[in-house]
Motif scaffolding. Structure first.
Motif, PDB file in Angstrom:
ATOM      1  N   LEU A 168       0.829  -1.203   0.000  1.00  0.00           N
ATOM      2  CA  LEU A 168       0.000   0.000   0.000  1.00  0.00           C
ATOM      3  C   LEU A 168       0.866   1.256   0.000  1.00  0.00           C
ATOM      4  CD1 LEU A 168      -2.753   1.347   0.145  1.00  0.00           C
ATOM      5  CD2 LEU A 168      -2.665   1.110   2.638  1.00  0.00           C
ATOM      6  N   PHE A 169       1.879   1.302   0.859  1.00  0.00           N
ATOM      7  CA  PHE A 169       2.759   2.467   0.911  1.00  0.00           C
ATOM      8  C   PHE A 169       3.497   2.648  -0.413  1.00  0.00           C
ATOM      9  CE2 PHE A 169       1.763   2.718   5.257  1.00  0.00           C
ATOM     10  CZ  PHE A 169       2.310   3.872   5.794  1.00  0.00           C
ATOM     11  N   ARG A 170       3.908   1.555  -1.011  1.00  0.00           N
ATOM     12  CA  ARG A 170       4.625   1.656  -2.282  1.00  0.00           C
ATOM     13  C   ARG A 170       3.700   2.122  -3.397  1.00  0.00           C
ATOM     14  NH1 ARG A 170       6.698  -3.814  -4.961  1.00  0.00           N
ATOM     15  NH2 ARG A 170       4.429  -4.001  -5.068  1.00  0.00           N
ATOM     16  N   SER A 171       2.456   1.647  -3.395  1.00  0.00           N
ATOM     17  CA  SER A 171       1.528   1.975  -4.473  1.00  0.00           C
ATOM     18  C   SER A 171       1.161   3.447  -4.510  1.00  0.00           C
ATOM     19  CB  SER A 171       0.259   1.130  -4.344  1.00  0.00           C
ATOM     20  OG  SER A 171      -0.446   1.453  -3.148  1.00  0.00           O
ATOM     21  N   ILE A 172       1.149   4.108  -3.348  1.00  0.00           N
ATOM     22  CA  ILE A 172       0.779   5.532  -3.326  1.00  0.00           C
ATOM     23  C   ILE A 172       2.002   6.434  -3.172  1.00  0.00           C
ATOM     24  CG2 ILE A 172      -1.500   4.994  -2.383  1.00  0.00           C
ATOM     25  CD1 ILE A 172      -0.519   5.963   0.334  1.00  0.00           C
ATOM     26  N   GLY A 173       3.200   5.843  -3.134  1.00  0.00           N
ATOM     27  CA  GLY A 173       4.421   6.636  -3.045  1.00  0.00           C
ATOM     28  C   GLY A 173       4.680   7.220  -1.680  1.00  0.00           C
ATOM     29  N   ALA A 174       4.418   6.441  -0.626  1.00  0.00           N
ATOM     30  CA  ALA A 174       4.605   6.936   0.736  1.00  0.00           C
ATOM     31  C   ALA A 174       5.774   6.259   1.453  1.00  0.00           C
ATOM     32  CB  ALA A 174       3.323   6.723   1.544  1.00  0.00           C
ATOM     33  N   LEU A 175       6.655   5.610   0.711  1.00  0.00           N
ATOM     34  CA  LEU A 175       7.790   4.929   1.337  1.00  0.00           C
ATOM     35  C   LEU A 175       8.789   5.946   1.883  1.00  0.00           C
ATOM     36  CD1 LEU A 175       8.480   2.060  -1.227  1.00  0.00           C
ATOM     37  CD2 LEU A 175       7.348   1.871   0.994  1.00  0.00           C
ATOM     38  N   PRO A 176       9.413   5.662   3.012  1.00  0.00           N
ATOM     39  CA  PRO A 176      10.417   6.580   3.565  1.00  0.00           C
ATOM     40  C   PRO A 176      11.714   6.514   2.778  1.00  0.00           C
ATOM     41  CG  PRO A 176      10.313   4.594   4.886  1.00  0.00           C
ATOM     42  CD  PRO A 176       9.215   4.465   3.861  1.00  0.00           C
ATOM     43  N   ALA A 177      12.485   7.581   2.855  1.00  0.00           N
ATOM     44  CA  ALA A 177      13.786   7.597   2.186  1.00  0.00           C
ATOM     45  C   ALA A 177      14.730   6.615   2.877  1.00  0.00           C
ATOM     46  CB  ALA A 177      14.375   9.002   2.226  1.00  0.00           C
ATOM     47  N   PRO A 178      15.540   5.890   2.120  1.00  0.00           N
ATOM     48  CA  PRO A 178      16.444   4.885   2.713  1.00  0.00           C
ATOM     49  C   PRO A 178      17.678   5.528   3.343  1.00  0.00           C
ATOM     50  CG  PRO A 178      16.720   4.914   0.343  1.00  0.00           C
ATOM     51  CD  PRO A 178      15.603   5.880   0.637  1.00  0.00           C
TER      52      PRO A 178
END
Length: 256
Positions: A168-178
């Motif tokens: 879900l986070f990946r699909s809407i572009g809500a992943l945190p910066a690595p």
């Protein structure tokens, strides 16, 4: 995960067992040469099928690693960071989404992000906050689902965990910066665990299968040599296991 060497041993042993079983069955109905050919064909098809299913499992494992990396990154960020990132990405799709504290509200549904241990107290506070803002349903996003789920009359609670949260986070572009990725340790050797205790039986069965194959082919030199090598690995595995047990059982030497 198994090392590449362990996977090789398992797949090779499994292929030979399938080959022997298929050859023995076909031998009752046809000549030895045709039975051997049929056995090789059946074993090859089985190995191909297992390889395809193994690739699917590997893809699932890689997704799990990506999910673990996301939760690892959020561990270094404030508790409200998942909700803020989720809201910032969701509001572009659903402008009516609202952020209140550590939760995102959409209509009568509240989304809470509890990536640590989900305790009964944390769930109770989430339900209380959701009711305060008029929600009648809560979705708890977490790394692992709680063992004891909270059930409240008149209020629905659902749970999303692990890979589902990452997707879900990946699909809407809500992943945190690595920024805080875990440091990779030294790559394990492909021969790690080659002499573990459970490998002795596998080496023994592999040696028997190879020797039987050599007999079927008129004592062909290649399977015969491989059988001898497998038998040597079996002996080495037994010796290594015995040495480990002796070392564990030996009392500590007294100080001088």
């Amino acid at each position: 995960m198994k090392s590449k060497f362990a996977k090789f041993v398992d797949s090779t042993l499994g292929a030979f067992l399938i080959f022997l079983a298929a050859t023995a069955v076909f031998r009752y109905f046809t000549t030895l040469e045709l039975a051997v050919f049929s056995g090789v064909t059946v074993a090859a098809c089985a190995v191909l099928l297992l390889h395809v299913t193994g690739l699917k499992r590997q893809a699932g494992h890689e997704l799990s690693q990506a999910a673990d990396a996301m939760f690892y990154e959020f561990m270094f960020l404030p508790d409200s960071s998942p909700a803020k990132k989720f809201h910032s990405a969701l509001v572009a799709i659903r402008p009516e989404a609202r952020l209140h504290g550590k939760a995102v509200y959409l209509g009568k549904t509240a989304a809470f992000f509890i990536f640590d241990d989900v305790t009964q107290r944390a769930l109770a506070r989430a339900v209380n906050a959701a009711r305060h803002f008029g929600a009648k349903r809560a979705v708890i996003f977490t790394k692992t689902p709680p063992p004891d789920k909270l059930a409240i009359d008149g209020f629905d609670i659902e749970y999303a965990s692990g890979n589902a949260v990452y997707k879900l986070f990946r699909s809407i572009g809500a992943l945190p910066a690595p920024n805080y990725s875990a440091r990779n340790g030294k790559k394990r050797s492909v021969f790690v665990g080659a002499l573990d205790r459970d490998k002795a039986v596998k080496y023994l069965l592999l040696a028997v299968c190879l020797f039987f194959t050599s007999m079927l082919s008129g004592y062909s030199i290649i399977p015969l040599v491989c059988s001898i090598i497998s038998a040597a690995l079996c002996a080495a595995s037994i010796v290594a296991t015995a040495v480990k047990r002796i070392k564990r059982a030996a009392p500590d030497s007294p100080n001088a």
